[in-house]
Design a protein around this motif. Structure first.
Motif, short mmCIF file in Angstrom:
data_model
loop_
_atom_site.label_atom_id
_atom_site.label_comp_id
_atom_site.label_asym_id
_atom_site.label_seq_id
_atom_site.Cartn_x
_atom_site.Cartn_y
_atom_site.Cartn_z
N VAL A 91 0.84 -1.20 0.00
CA VAL A 91 0.00 0.00 0.00
C VAL A 91 0.87 1.25 0.00
O VAL A 91 0.57 2.24 -0.69
CB VAL A 91 -0.95 -0.02 1.22
CG1 VAL A 91 -1.53 1.35 1.48
CG2 VAL A 91 -2.07 -1.01 0.99
N ARG A 96 -3.28 0.08 -5.48
CA ARG A 96 -4.71 0.07 -5.17
C ARG A 96 -5.22 -1.34 -4.93
O ARG A 96 -6.12 -1.55 -4.11
CB ARG A 96 -5.48 0.72 -6.32
CG ARG A 96 -5.13 2.19 -6.54
CD ARG A 96 -5.82 2.75 -7.77
NE ARG A 96 -7.27 2.64 -7.66
CZ ARG A 96 -8.11 2.95 -8.64
NH1 ARG A 96 -7.62 3.38 -9.80
NH2 ARG A 96 -9.41 2.83 -8.48
N ARG A 99 -4.62 -2.26 -1.40
CA ARG A 99 -5.60 -1.67 -0.49
C ARG A 99 -6.89 -2.46 -0.47
O ARG A 99 -7.49 -2.71 0.59
CB ARG A 99 -5.87 -0.22 -0.89
CG ARG A 99 -6.92 0.46 -0.02
CD ARG A 99 -7.24 1.86 -0.49
NE ARG A 99 -7.80 1.87 -1.84
CZ ARG A 99 -8.30 2.96 -2.43
NH1 ARG A 99 -8.29 4.11 -1.79
NH2 ARG A 99 -8.77 2.90 -3.66
N SER A 103 -8.34 -4.53 2.75
CA SER A 103 -9.66 -4.25 3.31
C SER A 103 -10.50 -5.53 3.41
O SER A 103 -11.28 -5.69 4.37
CB SER A 103 -10.38 -3.21 2.44
OG SER A 103 -9.62 -2.03 2.34
N LEU A 131 -7.16 4.14 4.87
CA LEU A 131 -6.72 4.13 3.48
C LEU A 131 -7.83 4.51 2.50
O LEU A 131 -7.55 4.80 1.34
CB LEU A 131 -6.15 2.76 3.11
CG LEU A 131 -4.87 2.36 3.86
CD1 LEU A 131 -4.49 0.94 3.51
CD2 LEU A 131 -3.74 3.31 3.54
#
Length: 404
Positions: A91, A96, A99, A103, A131
């Motif tokens: 990250v 992306r 991320r 998550s 983030l």
């Protein structure tokens, strides 16, 4: 005072990345400590006392079942923590996809972490939420960081505003100077210079007789051929040819050329070779150990056959042992093939890079399954395979393979 760079990594992203890495390491340490203490007498006594209290006393739960559930939840938490530690670093490299994966893994990690390491898993979940907020969201999307996050805090901001107020009345030295208005004598009509040259349609205009701006001005450089379909006349230089190596009006654009290998690609391929070597060496040692002492697996095979009476007369211990050898040999062949494909990916073969990414994803899933089944040694190749996959999917690696 220099203006801050709106494309620089915000400190919020750096903080969230390091919180994820350190928190994941603490979760892994707590998981190993908890799994090691599950078989202790104090843990069993504590579980018995908890099950004897309402409302758990009416659920008819066994101590062994609860301990097994805690072990599974702890393994799930440890596997997620091993992956989130790698994703936290990715990250900070502006990924992306990292991320998104972070998550997704933060949810089961937080829920399972309520049993093992709840506080540290909460830190990782909070970092994943940060983030998706500004300015981390803008930076990860490739957009400039909003202005309000670039303002210097406190006294520095007030000093900057004061400096702007003091300089507000100064003229801009780089502003263009307006043209001066022409002055005319009211008693005399304005006189204009006589036109030079000939009207349009009466022939070509004569060549300029004034001095050139510099020697060779308006002339074709030496060594440049006359363009096809043009003729040079006195005072009129010929059309310039299209420079070589640039797209012309009659041809397609020149495709981008590949530069040197990006560092994430080099690191991902080296990590792939190290993982393949560890897997091959480990599996070969297991095969040698079983061949020297078959009793290491015969007892487990007999116990598994005894638990399933329907196959007791159909499957023998020797057949299962041969199947184990074939299974291990298949993994060795897989690791060797992955190392070979990585060699082709090093030379720039796009198909090899795609196959290597698929292989790394499948191996990471398999190592995760083995970790959940109790083979904690698989956490090491799981972390290495996940790291290699994250490196191979970096944007600069994809752009390098997309070029020709």
């Amino acid at each position: 005072m220099p203006a801050p760079d709106p494309h620089a990594r915000p400190r919020q992203v750096t903080m969230a990345g390091w919180v994820t890495i350190i928190g994941s390491a603490l979760v892994i340490a707590s998981v190993f400590a908890q799994i090691g203490a599950l078989d202790s007498l104090d843990t069993r006594r504590g579980v018995e006392e908890t099950l004897a209290q309402p409302p758990l006393d009416g659920l008819d739960l066994q101590v062994s079942e609860v301990l097994e559930a805690i072990r599974v939840l702890a393994m799930v938490t440890g596997a997620c923590a091993a992956a989130t530690a790698i994703l936290g670093w990715q990250v900070m490299q502006r990924s992306r996809s990292a991320r998104l994966a972070l998550s997704i893994l933060a949810v089961p990690m937080f829920l399972a972490g309520l049993v093992a390491g709840g506080f540290t898993t909460s830190l990782v979940a909070a970092a994943a939420v940060i983030l998706w907020l500004q300015p981390a969201r803008a930076w990860l999307n490739g957009d400039p960081v909003p202005e309000r996050f670039l303002r210097p805090p406190g006294d520095a901001r007030r000093e900057q505003d004061a400096a702007r107020g003091r300089d507000g009345g100064r003229p801009d030295p780089f502003a263009p100077t307006p043209p001066a208005a022409p002055t005319e004598d009211r008693g005399q009509a304005p006189s204009w210079p006589p036109p030079t040259g000939s009207p349009v349609g009466d022939g070509p205009a004569p060549a300029s007789t004034g001095p050139a701006a510099y020697p060779g001005f308006g002339q074709r450089p030496a060594g440049v051929d006359q363009p096809v379909g043009t003729s040079e006349q006195p005072g009129q230089p010929g059309a310039w040819p299209v420079p070589s190596g640039q797209p012309g009006a009659w041809g397609p654009p020149v495709p981008a050329q590949r530069g040197p290998k990006p560092n994430p690609l080099r690191a991902g391929l080296v990590l792939t070779w190290i993982t393949c070597a560890l897997v091959v060496v480990g599996l070969v040692l297991v095969v040698v150990a079983i061949a020297l002492d078959p009793a290491l697996v015969d007892e487990e095979i007999e116990r598994a056959i005894a638990q399933n009476p329907t196959t007791a007369g159909e499957i023998t211990v020797d057949q299962v042992r041969v199947a184990v050898y074939a299974f291990l040999a298949g993994f060795v062949a897989w690791a060797l093939a992955a190392a070979l494909v990585a060699s082709f990916a090093w030379t720039g073969r796009t198909w090899a890079w795609v196959l290597l990414c698929v292989s790394a994803g499948l191996s990471a899933g398999l190592f995760l399954l083995l970790s959940l089944l109790g083979a904690f040694i698989a956490l090491i190749p799981l972390a290495m395979a996940s790291g290699a996959l994250a490196l191979l999917l970096r944007p600069e690696v994809r752009a390098w393979y997309a070029a020709r």
